[in-house]
Motif scaffolding. Structure first.
Motif, short mmCIF file in Angstrom:
data_model
loop_
_atom_site.label_atom_id
_atom_site.label_comp_id
_atom_site.label_asym_id
_atom_site.label_seq_id
_atom_site.Cartn_x
_atom_site.Cartn_y
_atom_site.Cartn_z
N ALA A 1 30.34 -52.71 1.67
CA ALA A 1 29.88 -53.86 0.89
C ALA A 1 28.78 -53.38 -0.05
CB ALA A 1 29.35 -54.95 1.82
N ASP A 2 28.56 -54.12 -1.13
CA ASP A 2 27.60 -53.62 -2.12
C ASP A 2 26.20 -54.18 -1.90
OD1 ASP A 2 28.38 -56.10 -2.81
OD2 ASP A 2 29.04 -55.61 -4.83
N ASP A 3 25.79 -54.25 -0.62
CA ASP A 3 24.43 -54.71 -0.30
C ASP A 3 23.39 -53.78 -0.92
OD1 ASP A 3 25.75 -56.51 1.15
OD2 ASP A 3 25.11 -55.78 3.12
N ALA A 4 23.66 -52.49 -0.83
CA ALA A 4 22.69 -51.53 -1.34
C ALA A 4 22.47 -51.73 -2.83
CB ALA A 4 23.18 -50.10 -1.08
N TRP A 5 23.55 -52.02 -3.54
CA TRP A 5 23.42 -52.24 -4.96
C TRP A 5 22.59 -53.48 -5.24
CZ3 TRP A 5 22.83 -50.78 -9.47
CH2 TRP A 5 22.95 -51.65 -10.54
N ALA A 6 22.82 -54.54 -4.46
CA ALA A 6 22.06 -55.78 -4.66
C ALA A 6 20.57 -55.54 -4.45
CB ALA A 6 22.57 -56.84 -3.70
N ARG A 7 20.23 -54.76 -3.42
CA ARG A 7 18.82 -54.47 -3.14
C ARG A 7 18.20 -53.68 -4.29
NH1 ARG A 7 20.66 -52.95 1.87
NH2 ARG A 7 20.27 -50.75 1.42
N LEU A 8 18.93 -52.69 -4.76
CA LEU A 8 18.39 -51.85 -5.83
C LEU A 8 18.29 -52.61 -7.14
CD1 LEU A 8 20.27 -48.68 -4.77
CD2 LEU A 8 17.80 -48.92 -4.90
N ALA A 9 19.22 -53.51 -7.37
CA ALA A 9 19.15 -54.32 -8.59
C ALA A 9 17.87 -55.15 -8.59
CB ALA A 9 20.37 -55.23 -8.68
N ASP A 10 17.45 -55.59 -7.41
CA ASP A 10 16.22 -56.37 -7.32
C ASP A 10 15.01 -55.57 -7.76
OD1 ASP A 10 17.56 -58.54 -6.45
OD2 ASP A 10 17.14 -58.21 -4.32
N THR A 11 15.03 -54.28 -7.47
CA THR A 11 13.84 -53.47 -7.79
C THR A 11 13.62 -53.36 -9.29
OG1 THR A 11 14.99 -51.34 -7.92
CG2 THR A 11 14.23 -52.04 -5.75
N SER A 12 14.65 -53.67 -10.08
CA SER A 12 14.51 -53.49 -11.52
C SER A 12 13.65 -54.59 -12.14
CB SER A 12 15.89 -53.48 -12.18
OG SER A 12 16.48 -54.75 -12.08
N VAL A 13 13.41 -55.66 -11.39
CA VAL A 13 12.63 -56.74 -11.97
C VAL A 13 11.23 -56.82 -11.38
CG1 VAL A 13 14.64 -58.12 -12.58
CG2 VAL A 13 13.59 -58.40 -10.32
N THR A 14 10.83 -55.76 -10.67
CA THR A 14 9.46 -55.75 -10.16
C THR A 14 8.48 -55.53 -11.30
OG1 THR A 14 9.66 -53.41 -9.69
CG2 THR A 14 10.11 -54.91 -7.87
N ALA A 15 7.24 -55.84 -11.02
CA ALA A 15 6.24 -55.86 -12.09
C ALA A 15 6.07 -54.50 -12.77
CB ALA A 15 4.90 -56.30 -11.51
N GLY A 16 6.31 -53.40 -12.02
CA GLY A 16 6.07 -52.07 -12.57
C GLY A 16 7.18 -51.55 -13.46
N ALA A 17 8.30 -52.23 -13.48
CA ALA A 17 9.44 -51.70 -14.22
C ALA A 17 9.24 -51.83 -15.72
CB ALA A 17 10.71 -52.43 -13.79
N HIS A 18 9.64 -50.81 -16.46
CA HIS A 18 9.60 -50.88 -17.90
C HIS A 18 10.71 -51.81 -18.37
CE1 HIS A 18 7.39 -46.80 -18.48
NE2 HIS A 18 6.78 -47.62 -17.64
N VAL A 19 10.52 -52.39 -19.55
CA VAL A 19 11.51 -53.31 -20.09
C VAL A 19 12.86 -52.61 -20.24
CG1 VAL A 19 12.14 -54.68 -22.10
CG2 VAL A 19 9.78 -54.70 -21.28
N GLU A 20 12.82 -51.34 -20.76
CA GLU A 20 14.07 -50.62 -20.98
C GLU A 20 14.81 -50.39 -19.67
OE1 GLU A 20 11.12 -49.61 -21.96
OE2 GLU A 20 11.14 -49.48 -24.14
N ASP A 21 14.02 -50.04 -18.63
CA ASP A 21 14.64 -49.82 -17.32
C ASP A 21 15.30 -51.09 -16.82
OD1 ASP A 21 13.82 -47.26 -17.32
OD2 ASP A 21 12.14 -47.55 -15.94
N THR A 22 14.57 -52.19 -16.96
CA THR A 22 15.09 -53.46 -16.48
C THR A 22 16.37 -53.84 -17.21
OG1 THR A 22 12.83 -54.16 -16.05
CG2 THR A 22 14.50 -55.88 -16.09
N GLU A 23 16.38 -53.62 -18.52
CA GLU A 23 17.59 -53.94 -19.30
C GLU A 23 18.76 -53.06 -18.89
OE1 GLU A 23 15.42 -55.45 -23.45
OE2 GLU A 23 16.35 -53.47 -23.36
N LEU A 24 18.47 -51.78 -18.68
CA LEU A 24 19.54 -50.87 -18.29
C LEU A 24 20.09 -51.24 -16.91
CD1 LEU A 24 21.30 -48.37 -18.57
CD2 LEU A 24 19.37 -46.98 -17.82
N MET A 25 19.20 -51.49 -15.97
CA MET A 25 19.67 -51.83 -14.63
C MET A 25 20.45 -53.14 -14.63
SD MET A 25 18.76 -49.29 -12.74
CE MET A 25 18.56 -49.66 -11.00
N GLU A 26 20.00 -54.08 -15.43
CA GLU A 26 20.72 -55.35 -15.52
C GLU A 26 22.11 -55.13 -16.15
OE1 GLU A 26 20.49 -58.14 -14.23
OE2 GLU A 26 21.96 -59.26 -15.40
#
Lengths: 84, 222
Positions: free
Chosen positions: B125-150
């Motif tokens: 199941a893609d639980d791991a992916w869901a967890r990692l996708a969440d990390t892209s919206v944490t406060a420390g993430a750069h905008v570019e990183d967040t856009e790429l991960m999304e």
């Protein structure tokens, strides 16, 4: 950037690398197995294995199981006395 | 079985070519000469299998000494059968012994990985992916990183088939060995790697079409 932010950045980079794999990975696991002995001998002898077996490095970067087989064969050869 | 009679590549005058030629001659002979070569070859394969299993002992702490030795002998026997069936494929581009070792190492590594996952549920199941996708919206993430991960999240769900997504997540994020997954899904390691390869290629193309480079930044509009 704080330590935790740097950690998150590294984690994202790792995720991207693992998910997307290397570019130019054209070998499959069967071809990798066929070339493995030659590639490892060239690597152990520092004879530019990537020039002789193009695509092998990219496959090893993208396939954890083949990468383990490469490391094992390399370690086994390196554990033996040098032969001519 | 096709028995090669000469070394087709490499330096025919080198000591390793002589050794390899001798192996092929002995294995291609009949009677006691071949029997002795088989015994010697089995010992070589057993040495390689034990070497591989020793490297992996820490991953299977519940196994006893006898279990390890059984695993080594099973690996050596299966490697011997596989090698003899492929003897005609030996090209002489490496030493015969190196060529032989890889059969034993492969058998031992596959058997050890399968033993390590025996009785365990495979996380496809893609639980791991869901967890990692969440990390892209944490406060420390750069905008570019967040856009790429999304974008990656969207392409994983929108571009990949369910099978491609499950294989990709299991192997790359959940650390399921590809040969273990192949056994559970009743397919081969090669076929599964092609699924993985195709999934990665689709994602790379989709992200490139959105203007992303793989280093995590969006291409400047020209």
């Amino acid at each position: 950037m704080s330590d935790s932010e740097q950690g998150e950045t590294r984690e994202r980079e790792t995720v991207l690398t693992r998910l997307l794999g290397p570019s130019g990975d054209v070998l499959g696991c069967e071809e990798c197995f066929i070339e493995l002995d030659r590639y490892v001998e060239l690597d152990v002898a520092s004879l530019d294995p990537d020039r002789h077996v193009p695509g092998m490095r990219a496959h090893l970067e993208g396939c954890p199981a083949c990468a383990e087989d490469f490391q094992s064969l390399k370690a086994l050869l390196e554990s033996e006395p040098r032969r001519p | 079985m096709t028995m090669p009679t000469e070394i087709p590549a490499g330096d025919p005058a080198s000591p390793s070519a002589d050794d390899s030629r001798l192996w092929l001659e002995r294995l291609g002979a009949s009677g006691p000469r071949r029997d002795a070569a088989i015994v010697e070859l089995h010992a070589l394969l057993l040495k390689a299998a034990r070497f591989e299993i020793d490297r992996r002992r820490a991953s299977l702490p519940h196994l006893r000494g006898d279990d390890w030795e059984d695993l080594a002998h099973e690996s050596a026997a299966d490697a011997l059968s596989a090698l003899l069936a492929k003897l005609g494929d030996f090209r002489g581009e490496a030493r015969f012994t190196t060529w032989a070792y890889k059969f034993a190492l492969l058998e031992a590594s596959v058997k050890t990985r399968r033993r390590g996952w025996q009785g365990r549920e495979i996380p496809i199941a893609d639980d791991a992916w869901a967890r990692l996708a969440d990390t892209s919206v944490t406060a420390g993430a750069h905008v570019e990183d967040t856009e790429l991960m999304e974008a990656l999240r969207q392409e994983m769900t929108g571009t990949l088939t369910k099978r491609q997504r499950e294989v990709l997540v299991a192997v790359t994020l959940n650390d399921v060995p590809i040969d273990v997954l192949a056994e559970r899904l009743e397919t081969t390691r090669g076929a599964l790697y092609k699924t993985l390869h195709d999934a990665r290629r689709k994602l790379r193309i989709a992200l490139a079409e959105r203007g992303f480079r793989i280093d995590g930044t969006r291409e400047e509009a020209s």
